[in-house]
Write an enzyme that holds these catalytic residues in place. Structure first.
Site, PDB file in Angstrom:
ATOM      1  N   GLY A   1       0.863  -1.181   0.000  1.00  0.00           N
ATOM      2  CA  GLY A   1       0.000   0.000   0.000  1.00  0.00           C
ATOM      3  C   GLY A   1       0.897   1.227   0.000  1.00  0.00           C
TER       4      GLY A   1
ATOM      5  CB  ALA B   1       2.798   2.274   4.702  1.00  0.00           C
TER       6      ALA B   1
ATOM      7  CB  ALA C   1      -7.670   5.954  -0.305  1.00  0.00           C
TER       8      ALA C   1
ATOM      9  N   GLY D   1     -11.358   9.933  -0.687  1.00  0.00           N
ATOM     10  CA  GLY D   1     -11.399  11.347  -0.293  1.00  0.00           C
ATOM     11  C   GLY D   1     -10.106  12.081  -0.548  1.00  0.00           C
ATOM     12  N   GLY D   2      -8.991  11.577  -0.009  1.00  0.00           N
ATOM     13  CA  GLY D   2      -7.723  12.219  -0.289  1.00  0.00           C
ATOM     14  C   GLY D   2      -6.756  12.246   0.867  1.00  0.00           C
TER      15      GLY D   2
ATOM     16  CD  GLU E   1     -12.304  14.008   3.403  1.00  0.00           C
ATOM     17  OE1 GLU E   1     -11.859  13.358   4.362  1.00  0.00           O
ATOM     18  OE2 GLU E   1     -12.232  13.617   2.232  1.00  0.00           O
TER      19      GLU E   1
ATOM     20  CG  HIS F   1     -16.717   5.779   5.965  1.00  0.00           C
ATOM     21  ND1 HIS F   1     -17.857   6.370   5.472  1.00  0.00           N
ATOM     22  CD2 HIS F   1     -15.693   6.591   5.646  1.00  0.00           C
ATOM     23  CE1 HIS F   1     -17.515   7.495   4.860  1.00  0.00           C
ATOM     24  NE2 HIS F   1     -16.207   7.655   4.953  1.00  0.00           N
TER      25      HIS F   1
ATOM     26  NE  ARG G   1     -14.329   9.066   8.276  1.00  0.00           N
ATOM     27  CZ  ARG G   1     -13.312   8.780   7.517  1.00  0.00           C
ATOM     28  NH1 ARG G   1     -12.456   7.881   7.897  1.00  0.00           N
ATOM     29  NH2 ARG G   1     -13.150   9.382   6.369  1.00  0.00           N
TER      30      ARG G   1
ATOM     31  CG  HIS H   1     -13.235   3.364   6.705  1.00  0.00           C
ATOM     32  ND1 HIS H   1     -13.238   3.028   5.371  1.00  0.00           N
ATOM     33  CD2 HIS H   1     -12.668   4.605   6.780  1.00  0.00           C
ATOM     34  CE1 HIS H   1     -12.693   4.010   4.667  1.00  0.00           C
ATOM     35  NE2 HIS H   1     -12.329   4.971   5.501  1.00  0.00           N
TER      36      HIS H   1
ATOM     37  NE  ARG I   1      -8.618   7.032   9.418  1.00  0.00           N
ATOM     38  CZ  ARG I   1      -8.960   7.152   8.130  1.00  0.00           C
ATOM     39  NH1 ARG I   1      -8.117   7.686   7.272  1.00  0.00           N
ATOM     40  NH2 ARG I   1     -10.130   6.731   7.690  1.00  0.00           N
TER      41      ARG I   1
ATOM     42  CB  SER J   1      -4.889   6.636   7.350  1.00  0.00           C
ATOM     43  OG  SER J   1      -5.914   6.714   6.426  1.00  0.00           O
ATOM     44  CG  LEU J   2      -4.269   7.880   1.917  1.00  0.00           C
ATOM     45  CD1 LEU J   2      -5.002   8.624   0.813  1.00  0.00           C
ATOM     46  CD2 LEU J   2      -3.762   6.539   1.390  1.00  0.00           C
TER      47      LEU J   2
HETATM   48  C1  FAD Z   1     -12.471   2.447   0.696  1.00  0.00           C
HETATM   49  C2  FAD Z   1     -11.444   3.188   1.496  1.00  0.00           C
HETATM   50  C3  FAD Z   1     -11.330   4.564   1.394  1.00  0.00           C
HETATM   51  C4  FAD Z   1     -10.370   5.258   2.126  1.00  0.00           C
HETATM   52  N1  FAD Z   1     -10.219   6.610   1.936  1.00  0.00           N
HETATM   53  C5  FAD Z   1      -9.194   7.244   2.552  1.00  0.00           C
HETATM   54  C6  FAD Z   1      -8.907   8.610   2.264  1.00  0.00           C
HETATM   55  O1  FAD Z   1      -9.567   9.238   1.448  1.00  0.00           O
HETATM   56  N2  FAD Z   1      -7.857   9.190   2.908  1.00  0.00           N
HETATM   57  C7  FAD Z   1      -7.086   8.521   3.816  1.00  0.00           C
HETATM   58  O2  FAD Z   1      -6.141   9.097   4.369  1.00  0.00           O
HETATM   59  N3  FAD Z   1      -7.340   7.223   4.087  1.00  0.00           N
HETATM   60  C8  FAD Z   1      -8.353   6.575   3.472  1.00  0.00           C
HETATM   61  N4  FAD Z   1      -8.579   5.256   3.748  1.00  0.00           N
HETATM   62  C9  FAD Z   1      -7.670   4.561   4.650  1.00  0.00           C
HETATM   63  C10 FAD Z   1      -6.360   4.343   3.915  1.00  0.00           C
HETATM   64  O3  FAD Z   1      -6.635   3.988   2.589  1.00  0.00           O
HETATM   65  C11 FAD Z   1      -5.538   3.252   4.558  1.00  0.00           C
HETATM   66  O4  FAD Z   1      -5.464   3.428   5.935  1.00  0.00           O
HETATM   67  C12 FAD Z   1      -4.135   3.285   3.980  1.00  0.00           C
HETATM   68  O5  FAD Z   1      -4.208   3.198   2.581  1.00  0.00           O
HETATM   69  C13 FAD Z   1      -3.320   2.147   4.545  1.00  0.00           C
HETATM   70  O6  FAD Z   1      -2.129   2.065   3.821  1.00  0.00           O
HETATM   71  P1  FAD Z   1      -1.090   0.936   4.172  1.00  0.00           P
HETATM   72  O7  FAD Z   1      -0.016   1.032   3.173  1.00  0.00           O
HETATM   73  O8  FAD Z   1      -0.747   0.995   5.587  1.00  0.00           O
HETATM   74  O9  FAD Z   1      -1.926  -0.431   3.988  1.00  0.00           O
HETATM   75  P2  FAD Z   1      -2.645  -1.002   2.703  1.00  0.00           P
HETATM   76  O10 FAD Z   1      -2.832   0.024   1.686  1.00  0.00           O
HETATM   77  O11 FAD Z   1      -3.842  -1.740   3.151  1.00  0.00           O
HETATM   78  O12 FAD Z   1      -1.580  -2.066   2.165  1.00  0.00           O
HETATM   79  C14 FAD Z   1      -1.292  -3.238   2.876  1.00  0.00           C
HETATM   80  C15 FAD Z   1      -0.526  -4.173   1.975  1.00  0.00           C
HETATM   81  O13 FAD Z   1      -0.036  -5.286   2.707  1.00  0.00           O
HETATM   82  C16 FAD Z   1      -0.281  -6.481   1.988  1.00  0.00           C
HETATM   83  N5  FAD Z   1      -0.350  -7.581   2.956  1.00  0.00           N
HETATM   84  C17 FAD Z   1      -1.224  -7.735   3.977  1.00  0.00           C
HETATM   85  N6  FAD Z   1      -0.971  -8.875   4.644  1.00  0.00           N
HETATM   86  C18 FAD Z   1       0.090  -9.454   4.042  1.00  0.00           C
HETATM   87  C19 FAD Z   1       0.803 -10.655   4.254  1.00  0.00           C
HETATM   88  N7  FAD Z   1       0.478 -11.526   5.213  1.00  0.00           N
HETATM   89  N8  FAD Z   1       1.843 -10.934   3.442  1.00  0.00           N
HETATM   90  C20 FAD Z   1       2.200 -10.100   2.436  1.00  0.00           C
HETATM   91  N9  FAD Z   1       1.535  -8.954   2.181  1.00  0.00           N
HETATM   92  C21 FAD Z   1       0.499  -8.631   2.973  1.00  0.00           C
HETATM   93  C22 FAD Z   1      -1.584  -6.198   1.273  1.00  0.00           C
HETATM   94  O14 FAD Z   1      -1.780  -7.074   0.203  1.00  0.00           O
HETATM   95  C23 FAD Z   1      -1.353  -4.756   0.847  1.00  0.00           C
HETATM   96  O15 FAD Z   1      -0.594  -4.707  -0.325  1.00  0.00           O
HETATM   97  C24 FAD Z   1      -9.535   4.555   3.017  1.00  0.00           C
HETATM   98  C25 FAD Z   1      -9.651   3.172   3.141  1.00  0.00           C
HETATM   99  C26 FAD Z   1     -10.588   2.486   2.387  1.00  0.00           C
HETATM  100  C27 FAD Z   1     -10.681   1.003   2.513  1.00  0.00           C
END
Ligand code: FAD
Length: 534
Positions: A21, A23, A53, A55-56, A120, A236, A282, A343, A378, A383-384
């Site tokens: 993702g 991160a 994601a 909203g932004g 927001e 959410h 929220r 969410h 949050r 979170s992004l």
């Molecule tokens: C529909 C939706 C809308 C959102 N809108 C917003 C927004 O507008 N603004 C905002 O700030 N946040 C938003 N969020 C929250 C935000 O998207 C997430 O909190 C953020 O993207 C998390 O990023 P991340 O990189 O930590 O995890 P993720 O993006 O979830 O990535 C995790 C990664 O780890 C991998 N993974 C998991 N387990 C394993 C494993 N056992 N082995 C190998 N790989 C694994 C997954 O496949 C994935 O690639 C939204 C979330 C959702 C679901």
């Protein structure tokens, strides 16, 4: 369950990132500036919460805004449990990180050359940057994936499921993975970075994709790392609720642009719950929606967009417009049936302000991590930004600290849960999701929590079962639920996203955080950062 693996012939790489993702992708790109990186992800690179994601990204970039205002809004939303030092880092380092995303090529929306911002819920200023209207995550992921795929310093391993972290005397040495042909691989690294996202799949209705099964919390916990704030799950308020249709998020920004919530009798109800009405925090909106659903005996309320007009809807929310249309709903003509959905997890692997966990050589960032930045709730679109800011801090640490093992043990340990019968994975997952949705959801109370605790009592298997991602995901969801129940039982108050019918008010004595590790459960004062001796 513990197994040992031999290290004969294995090489120790500099950096290993688990998850793709925002991160994982961003941190891999940054670390690749100083050494080679292996990036492991359980499906394709683009499958993540990030991609969905809408909203932004919240960031104080405009002239009418400031990091101080962003700080105040974040602290307020966190309901007394944010770690002030972590919020300080987020809001002050956020602008630089977002400028970096722009330089990397993320096409944030502009008007007359200036970045467009939306306001927001619970933000005092319009500060949320978006891309392609409501497809911000998709655009960020697309840009970062392209950069990762073309970076010669990064080796990508898709369809590699992280089963367990490999541990020994000096901490975490890497990870044991399983590929789609059930082949096991041990990957060793001087620094392992967990970026595995959240755990929305614990619930029946969630905005999260299938990959969000809490694997990272389980991996870290089994390796001995403390986890914190697991009782705080953000629901959410507005996910699409149509029969036989996937749960699809209707971003907060729709309410930011003037969307109105109405119950089944078409009455607007939010002003009677909170002075900020549809733009209340929220947790307040989600609880109010649920109460209106219960009052009227319906499984949804309506989001009325008539104030926005068809042109604004299509221009500002093209993704939502097209998706709803594909399900037979024209949102320029009819209100959207919506209901709350799981969410975001505020809780996660406890980290210091440089992403370090309680296990030496193990780091965490993004949704899987818990630096204390989100408190009990949050702030929307933080979170992004969190993934970027704390991912970058891992680079800062590793630039200034050369990590290495004094000795590579001949064998390492891999610990994971194996508590249920492998033949019943699908049925058990559904039962768990049903239980979590009723007892660990928006409204909780003692009886239900005890019932969940009872269901989650482990039956330890004596032999190693056949390891498959489905089986391991179920075990990880169960562990997440166990940790959540323990914390939710202990916290006899209501605060942020944790609402207890039997303790409906905040209790100042509970202005502290719950931390759990294999050694037990304890609390720490809110203002105290996690610190580790490595
Ligand atoms: C529909 C939706 C809308 C959102 N809108 C917003 C927004 O507008 N603004 C905002 O700030 N946040 C938003 N969020 C929250 C935000 O998207 C997430 O909190 C953020 O993207 C998390 O990023 P991340 O990189 O930590 O995890 P993720 O993006 O979830 O990535 C995790 C990664 O780890 C991998 N993974 C998991 N387990 C394993 C494993 N056992 N082995 C190998 N790989 C694994 C997954 O496949 C994935 O690639 C939204 C979330 C959702 C679901």
């Amino acid at each position: 369950m513990k197994i040992t693996v031999a290290t004969t012939g294995l090489k120790v790489a500099p950096f290993l990132v688990i998850g793709s993702g925002i991160a994982g992708l961003y941190t891999a790109l940054k670390l690749a500036e100083i050494a080679e990186v292996t990036l492991v992800t359980k499906e394709t690179l683009k499958e993540s919460n990030t991609t969905y994601a809408q909203g932004g990204v919240a960031v104080a970039l405009s002239a009418s805004d400031s990091p101080d205002l962003h700080y105040t809004d974040t602290i307020k939303a966190g309901a007394g449990l944010c770690l002030p030092a972590a919020v300080d880092v987020l809001v002050n380092e956020g602008p630089e990180r977002v400028k970096e995303l722009l330089a990397m090529g993320v096409p944030f929306d502009t008007e007359a050359g200036a970045l467009v911002t939306t306001r927001e819920a619970a933000h005092s200023r319009p500060r949320v940057l978006h891309a392609d209207g409501d497809a911000t995550g998709r655009e960020i992921s697309k840009t970062l994936v392209k950069l990762v795929q073309t970076n010669p310093q990064i080796t990508v391993m898709e369809n590699h499921y992280a089963v367990a972290l490999l541990t020994g005397a000096e901490g975490c040495y890497g990870v044991l993975t399983l590929d789609e042909n059930q082949n096991q691989t041990c990957l060793l690294a001087q620094a392992t970075i967990l970026a595995t996202g959240g755990c929305g799949q614990l619930y029946l209705n969630t905005t999260n994709p299938e990959v969000a099964t809490g694997d990272g919390v389980a991996l870290a916990f089994h390796a001995g790392a403390p986890v914190a704030d697991l009782e705080f799950v953000q629901f959410h308020p507005t996910a699409l609720r149509l029969p036989d249709t996937p749960c699809f998020l209707i971003t907060e920004a729709v309410r930011g642009e003037g969307g109105i919530l109405r119950n089944a009798h078409e009455d607007r109800f939010m002003p009677s719950y909170h002075h900020q009405a549809e733009l209340a925090p929220r947790d307040v909106v989600a609880r109010s929606v649920l109460l209106e659903m219960l009052k009227t005996g319906n499984d949804h309320v309506y989001l009325d967009l008539s104030l926005l007009g068809p042109e604004l809807i299509k221009h500002r929310f093209p993704n939502i417009y097209e998706t709803c249309l594909s399900y037979g709903l024209d949102i320029t003509k009819a209100p959207i049936p919506v209901a709350p959905a799981a969410h975001y997890m505020m809780g996660g692997v406890a980290t210091d302000l440089y992403g370090r966990t309680g296990v030496p050589h193990l780091f965490a960032c993004g949704e899987v991590a818990n630096s204390g930045v989100h408190g009990a709730n949050r702030l929307a679109s933080n979170s992004l930004l969190d993934g970027l800011v704390f991912g970058h801090r891992i680079l800062t640490y590793l630039q200034t600290h050369q990590l290495s093992f004094t000795q590579l043990p001949a064998e390492l340990e891999a610990t994971f849960s194996a508590e249920t019968n492998p033949a019943q994975v699908t049925a058990d997952r559904l039962t768990l999701q049903q239980l979590a949705s009723t007892e660990l959801g928006i409204i909780r109370q003692e009886n239900g929590l005890c019932q969940a605790q009872h269901y989650l009592t482990a039956t330890d298997l004596k032999q190693v079962p056949t390891l498959t991602p489905d089986y391991l995901e179920l075990q990880n969801l169960r562990l997440f639920a166990q940790l959540l129940v323990t914390a939710a039982c202990a916290r006899q108050e209501s605060r942020g996203s944790h609402y207890r019918l039997d303790y409906p008010d905040p209790n100042p004595a509970w202005t502290k955080r719950i931390i759990q590790s294999p050694q037990g459960t304890s609390t720490i004062p809110v203002e105290q950062p996690f610190t580790w001796r490595w």
